[in-house]
Design an enzyme around this catalytic site. Structure first.
Site, short mmCIF file in Angstrom:
data_model
loop_
_atom_site.label_atom_id
_atom_site.label_comp_id
_atom_site.label_asym_id
_atom_site.label_seq_id
_atom_site.Cartn_x
_atom_site.Cartn_y
_atom_site.Cartn_z
N HIS A 99 45.69 -34.53 88.54
CA HIS A 99 44.70 -33.83 89.38
C HIS A 99 43.62 -34.80 89.82
CE1 HIS A 99 42.81 -33.87 85.41
NE2 HIS A 99 41.64 -33.67 86.02
N HIS A 256 44.26 -38.48 88.09
CA HIS A 256 44.31 -38.85 86.68
C HIS A 256 44.99 -37.76 85.86
CE1 HIS A 256 40.43 -36.81 87.28
NE2 HIS A 256 40.50 -36.42 86.02
C1 SIN Z 1 39.56 -35.14 82.95
O1 SIN Z 1 40.54 -34.65 83.49
O2 SIN Z 1 38.51 -35.30 83.52
C2 SIN Z 1 39.69 -35.57 81.50
C3 SIN Z 1 40.37 -36.86 81.38
C4 SIN Z 1 40.56 -37.26 79.94
O3 SIN Z 1 40.13 -36.54 79.05
O4 SIN Z 1 41.13 -38.30 79.71
#
Ligand code: SIN
Length: 284
Positions: A99, A256
């Site tokens: 996302h 990410h």
């Molecule tokens: C997020 O999606 O912002 C969290 C990413 C993470 O916890 O690594």
């Protein structure tokens, strides 16, 4: 510009580690160099930082005002800081799918700055994917088609009262305000990056629901194709956290994915998200 800071790429298309800077007291030159590295690499990483919550916010505000993540529980003393937390007994994690943050907003957040407070002994990495590289690797024909399209992004299915992840109670105390998850935004499918002018693919599995003027059923095959393509390992890098690690990613340039592979362990991260602007279509 900063003369003590160095930038070490960690992936061909995305990710770089920045050495030689204290994020608790960055100079104007440091901030300029970090911004440039963010534009060049999509996400930048820092090790061994000792940011207090106030310093975390102050660092973010050097780039843009804080854009509060209204669906995550916040650090009680600092409403600007979202908690990304998973307790040993909890099953689901936050962000466990590809996302880009806040794409459901008309002016999506420019970036997110995640600070590791507690990390599992193993696992809990975050993966990043370059949306510039993903777009560049498409055929000229599909690129031209996508440049003429727009897509709808929504928070209803992920953070709204009927969201599947809210049904079993596992997320209790971690997500909030489902009644505010009512807004959709429409963005170009290929955006012009506001900082670099480069074209970026701007749809994501977390929040994009359909192409504008198309039904969800009609949109699904092409969205699925783009998601398979954009999540190819060639466009990715992977970051292993330790307490004191910091990642700062550009939400217009990257996706990410928080890996959920640390059952029985606690992971606690603090996230500050910084404001962005409405996105324009990339010129053809
Ligand atoms: C997020 O999606 O912002 C969290 C990413 C993470 O916890 O690594």
């Amino acid at each position: 510009m900063s003369n003590h800071l160095s930038v070490e790429p960690v992936g061909t298309h995305v990710g770089a580690t920045i050495h030689g800077v204290d994020l608790a007291a960055p100079t104007a030159g440091d901030i300029a160099a970090i911004r440039q590295a963010l534009y060049d690499h999509g996400v930048v990483f820092f090790r061994g930082q000792t940011l207090t919550p106030d310093q975390h916010i102050a660092f973010a505000e050097r780039f843009a005002p804080v854009d509060i993540t209204r669906f995550f529980s916040a650090v009680p003393t600092h409403p600007q800081i979202a908690e990304v937390r998973k307790e040993p007994e909890q099953k689901r994690n936050i962000g466990g799918g590809w996302h880009t943050d806040h794409s459901y907003d008309v002016a999506p957040a420019m970036g997110s700055i995640l600070v590791a407070r507690e990390t599992p002994p193993l696992g809990g990495d975050t993966l990043f994917a370059s949306m510039a590289a993903a777009f560049a690797a498409l055929s000229p024909g599909l690129q031209a088609t996508l440049r003429g399209m727009r897509a709808v992004h929504s928070n209803r299915h992920t953070f709204g009262a009927k969201a599947r992840q809210l049904q079993d109670g596992d997320m209790a105390g971690r997500l909030r305000n489902p009644e505010l998850a009512t807004n959709d935004a429409v963005h170009p499918v290929v955006v012009r990056h506001p900082g670099t002018g480069k074209p970026m693919l701007y749809v994501n599995p977390g929040f994009t629901t359909q192409f504008e003027g198309w039904t969800e059923d009609e949109s699904k095959p092409l969205l699925d194709y783009l998601y398979r393509h954009a999540s190819r390992p060639e466009f990715q890098c992977r970051f292993q956290w330790q307490p004191g690690s910091v990642a700062f990613w550009d939400n217009r340039a990257t996706w990410h994915y928080a890996a959920n592979d640390y059952a029985g362990e606690r992971r606690l991260m603090h996230r500050v998200t910084v404001a962005g602007e409405p996105l324009a279509a990339a010129a053809g």
